[in-house]
Design a protein around this motif. Structure first.
Motif, PDB file in Angstrom:
ATOM      1  N   SER A  56      -7.625  -0.074   1.112  1.00 35.05           N
ATOM      2  CA  SER A  56      -8.635   0.286  -0.087  1.00 35.05           C
ATOM      3  C   SER A  56      -8.810   1.679  -0.653  1.00 35.05           C
ATOM      4  O   SER A  56      -9.417   1.972  -1.632  1.00 35.05           O
ATOM      5  CB  SER A  56      -9.904  -0.332   0.304  1.00 35.05           C
ATOM      6  OG  SER A  56     -10.485   0.344   1.415  1.00 35.05           O
ATOM      7  N   ARG A  58      -6.341   3.753  -0.726  1.00 33.30           N
ATOM      8  CA  ARG A  58      -4.919   4.143  -1.248  1.00 33.30           C
ATOM      9  C   ARG A  58      -5.006   4.402  -2.737  1.00 33.30           C
ATOM     10  O   ARG A  58      -5.838   3.713  -3.353  1.00 33.30           O
ATOM     11  CB  ARG A  58      -3.808   3.051  -0.767  1.00 33.30           C
ATOM     12  CG  ARG A  58      -2.628   3.547  -0.937  1.00 33.30           C
ATOM     13  CD  ARG A  58      -1.664   2.438  -0.503  1.00 33.30           C
ATOM     14  NE  ARG A  58      -1.790   1.186  -1.342  1.00 33.30           N
ATOM     15  CZ  ARG A  58      -0.899  -0.028  -1.163  1.00 33.30           C
ATOM     16  NH1 ARG A  58       0.024  -0.051  -0.217  1.00 33.30           N
ATOM     17  NH2 ARG A  58      -1.036  -1.057  -1.945  1.00 33.30           N
ATOM     18  N   ALA A  60      -4.863   4.354  -6.467  1.00 32.80           N
ATOM     19  CA  ALA A  60      -4.519   3.439  -7.599  1.00 32.80           C
ATOM     20  C   ALA A  60      -2.984   3.147  -8.149  1.00 32.80           C
ATOM     21  O   ALA A  60      -2.484   2.139  -8.538  1.00 32.80           O
ATOM     22  CB  ALA A  60      -5.352   3.316  -8.852  1.00 32.80           C
ATOM     23  N   GLU A  63      -0.349   0.657  -6.671  1.00 31.72           N
ATOM     24  CA  GLU A  63      -0.343  -0.788  -7.202  1.00 31.72           C
ATOM     25  C   GLU A  63       0.751  -1.137  -8.173  1.00 31.72           C
ATOM     26  O   GLU A  63       1.523  -2.128  -7.991  1.00 31.72           O
ATOM     27  CB  GLU A  63      -1.606  -1.359  -7.437  1.00 31.72           C
ATOM     28  CG  GLU A  63      -2.798  -1.093  -6.314  1.00 31.72           C
ATOM     29  CD  GLU A  63      -2.294  -2.184  -5.042  1.00 31.72           C
ATOM     30  OE1 GLU A  63      -1.835  -3.157  -5.294  1.00 31.72           O
ATOM     31  OE2 GLU A  63      -2.578  -1.639  -3.860  1.00 31.72           O
ATOM     32  N   ASP A  64       0.795  -0.451  -9.072  1.00 33.46           N
ATOM     33  CA  ASP A  64       1.606  -0.609 -10.408  1.00 33.46           C
ATOM     34  C   ASP A  64       3.112  -0.279 -10.261  1.00 33.46           C
ATOM     35  O   ASP A  64       4.066  -0.423 -11.006  1.00 33.46           O
ATOM     36  CB  ASP A  64       1.124  -0.327 -11.568  1.00 33.46           C
ATOM     37  CG  ASP A  64       1.150   1.061 -11.764  1.00 33.46           C
ATOM     38  OD1 ASP A  64       1.507   1.933 -10.847  1.00 33.46           O
ATOM     39  OD2 ASP A  64       0.336   1.624 -12.572  1.00 33.46           O
ATOM     40  N   ARG A  65       3.440   0.431  -8.824  1.00 33.36           N
ATOM     41  CA  ARG A  65       4.923   0.690  -8.714  1.00 33.36           C
ATOM     42  C   ARG A  65       5.464   1.712  -9.845  1.00 33.36           C
ATOM     43  O   ARG A  65       6.728   2.038  -9.776  1.00 33.36           O
ATOM     44  CB  ARG A  65       5.945  -0.456  -8.629  1.00 33.36           C
ATOM     45  CG  ARG A  65       5.380  -1.388  -7.512  1.00 33.36           C
ATOM     46  CD  ARG A  65       6.258  -2.564  -7.387  1.00 33.36           C
ATOM     47  NE  ARG A  65       5.810  -3.598  -6.687  1.00 33.36           N
ATOM     48  CZ  ARG A  65       6.058  -3.949  -5.234  1.00 33.36           C
ATOM     49  NH1 ARG A  65       6.827  -3.245  -4.728  1.00 33.36           N
ATOM     50  NH2 ARG A  65       5.313  -4.903  -4.704  1.00 33.36           N
ATOM     51  N   ARG A  90       8.384   1.161  -2.441  1.00 35.50           N
ATOM     52  CA  ARG A  90       7.894   0.213  -3.419  1.00 35.50           C
ATOM     53  C   ARG A  90       8.498  -0.126  -4.626  1.00 35.50           C
ATOM     54  O   ARG A  90       8.945  -0.953  -5.255  1.00 35.50           O
ATOM     55  CB  ARG A  90       6.289   0.455  -3.385  1.00 35.50           C
ATOM     56  CG  ARG A  90       5.492  -0.060  -2.288  1.00 35.50           C
ATOM     57  CD  ARG A  90       4.201   0.393  -2.409  1.00 35.50           C
ATOM     58  NE  ARG A  90       3.585  -0.374  -3.672  1.00 35.50           N
ATOM     59  CZ  ARG A  90       3.300  -1.611  -3.944  1.00 35.50           C
ATOM     60  NH1 ARG A  90       3.332  -2.504  -2.641  1.00 35.50           N
ATOM     61  NH2 ARG A  90       2.514  -2.062  -4.992  1.00 35.50           N
ATOM     62  N   THR A 149       2.349   2.922   3.838  1.00 33.28           N
ATOM     63  CA  THR A 149       1.314   1.911   4.252  1.00 33.28           C
ATOM     64  C   THR A 149       1.880   0.967   5.468  1.00 33.28           C
ATOM     65  O   THR A 149       2.971   0.604   5.458  1.00 33.28           O
ATOM     66  CB  THR A 149       0.978   0.950   3.129  1.00 33.28           C
ATOM     67  OG1 THR A 149       0.660   1.734   2.027  1.00 33.28           O
ATOM     68  CG2 THR A 149       0.006  -0.367   3.481  1.00 33.28           C
ATOM     69  N   CYS A 173      -3.279  -1.623   6.380  1.00 33.24           N
ATOM     70  CA  CYS A 173      -3.738  -2.966   5.920  1.00 33.24           C
ATOM     71  C   CYS A 173      -4.921  -3.400   6.474  1.00 33.24           C
ATOM     72  O   CYS A 173      -5.121  -3.140   7.871  1.00 33.24           O
ATOM     73  CB  CYS A 173      -2.604  -3.897   6.020  1.00 33.24           C
ATOM     74  SG  CYS A 173      -0.894  -3.639   5.326  1.00 33.24           S
ATOM     75  N   GLN A 180      -0.361  -7.564   2.451  1.00 31.18           N
ATOM     76  CA  GLN A 180      -0.748  -6.412   1.717  1.00 31.18           C
ATOM     77  C   GLN A 180       0.419  -5.184   1.689  1.00 31.18           C
ATOM     78  O   GLN A 180       0.276  -4.275   1.081  1.00 31.18           O
ATOM     79  CB  GLN A 180      -1.948  -5.764   2.405  1.00 31.18           C
ATOM     80  CG  GLN A 180      -3.185  -6.749   2.090  1.00 31.18           C
ATOM     81  CD  GLN A 180      -4.568  -6.161   2.821  1.00 31.18           C
ATOM     82  OE1 GLN A 180      -4.244  -5.323   3.772  1.00 31.18           O
ATOM     83  NE2 GLN A 180      -5.882  -6.563   2.499  1.00 31.18           N
ATOM     84  N   ARG A 181       1.486  -5.649   2.439  1.00 31.29           N
ATOM     85  CA  ARG A 181       2.766  -4.798   2.380  1.00 31.29           C
ATOM     86  C   ARG A 181       3.860  -5.774   2.055  1.00 31.29           C
ATOM     87  O   ARG A 181       4.875  -5.820   3.092  1.00 31.29           O
ATOM     88  CB  ARG A 181       2.923  -4.011   3.492  1.00 31.29           C
ATOM     89  CG  ARG A 181       2.673  -4.556   4.938  1.00 31.29           C
ATOM     90  CD  ARG A 181       2.808  -3.680   5.933  1.00 31.29           C
ATOM     91  NE  ARG A 181       2.997  -4.418   6.989  1.00 31.29           N
ATOM     92  CZ  ARG A 181       3.722  -5.369   7.397  1.00 31.29           C
ATOM     93  NH1 ARG A 181       4.826  -5.610   6.894  1.00 31.29           N
ATOM     94  NH2 ARG A 181       3.668  -5.875   8.676  1.00 31.29           N
TER      95      ARG A 181
END
Length: 249
Positions: A56, A58, A60, A63-65, A90, A149, A173, A180-181
């Motif tokens: 939580s 990590r 932002a 997330e969108d790579r 990722r 992660t 995680c 979550q991974r």
């Protein structure tokens, strides 16, 4: 009326007192016949995991790579608690495999003292995993070492060393939350084609691991527009170098 997925799962499992019938279990990819509700496993975090290193917290951008250099990692386990470490980037899905051979010195020590430190003996104790990750990431350019992660396995209890000594932040995680991974989980599924469950993973040399990683990294992916992870990584590094030249010029 809305029914949660948890209620659906429980209705399936409760029918046979907490387990699926054998013919249903055979249809599952994981073959897992029992399931623990999420509520039961909440709050089981390890002592070395604090709120500031939870997923939580990590950034932002992970997330969108869109920003490369964020990795997901895990261990795949084999016979006699042998293990191979897996790292997956990722953005490009580029994979690195970590060789974790048995620790013969600690095995001899266990035989003398009967302390039973099995994880360390088999080469995937906290220090061995820390050193393997450090060796792998130090070969990467700085822009590809943004974060890692992992789940809350005891093998990552020395995670602070990676942040302090190598500038690699580690995030964990939530307990029992492998989705979550998900990039790493999907890759581990592919790796089981090369390293089946129930086999001795310690039998594979570093060269063999590199060959398997090369095979995955040269495999076209739909999510990459049918480019391979290796091609995506090369393109990313080339763009980074061009941006750097343009900035300095």
């Amino acid at each position: 009326m809305r029914i949660s997925h948890e209620a659906i799962y429980q209705s399936l499992y409760v029918q046979s007192r907490g387990g699926l019938r054998r013919e249903l279990t055979a249809c599952l990819r994981t073959g897992r016949a029992l399931r623990v509700p999420r509520e039961r496993v909440r709050g089981r975090g390890k002592s070395f995991v604090s709120p500031e290193v939870m997923i939580s917290a990590r950034p932002a951008e992970v997330e969108d790579r869109a920003v490369p250099g964020h990795w997901e990692g895990d261990l795949i386990l084999g016979l006699r608690r042998s293990a191979i470490g897996t790292l997956v980037e990722r953005t490009t899905r580029f994979t690195i495999l970590l060789h974790l051979p048995p620790d013969k010195e600690k095995f001899a020590e266990r035989e003398r003292t009967a302390t039973g430190v099995r994880g360390a003996v088999m080469g995937h104790g906290a220090e061995a995993v820390r050193d393997a990750i450090a060796t792998a990431i130090t070969t990467l350019p700085a822009q590809l070492r943004r974060s890692l992660t992992w789940d809350q396995g005891a093998e990552m209890s020395r995670h602070a060393d990676l942040r302090i000594n190598h500038g690699l932040p580690i995030y964990f995680c939530d307990p029992n939350s492998p989705w979550q991974r998900g990039t790493n989980e999907n890759t581990n599924g592919l790796l089981r084609q090369y390293f089946p469950k129930g086999t001795d993973l310690a039998a594979h040399s570093p060269d063999e691991l590199d060959a398997v990683a090369a095979a995955l990294n040269s495999r076209p992916r739909k999510t990459l527009g049918w480019r391979t992870p290796a091609e995506a990584l090369d393109e990313l590094l080339a763009n980074t170098q061009n941006d750097s030249v343009a900035t300095t010029g």
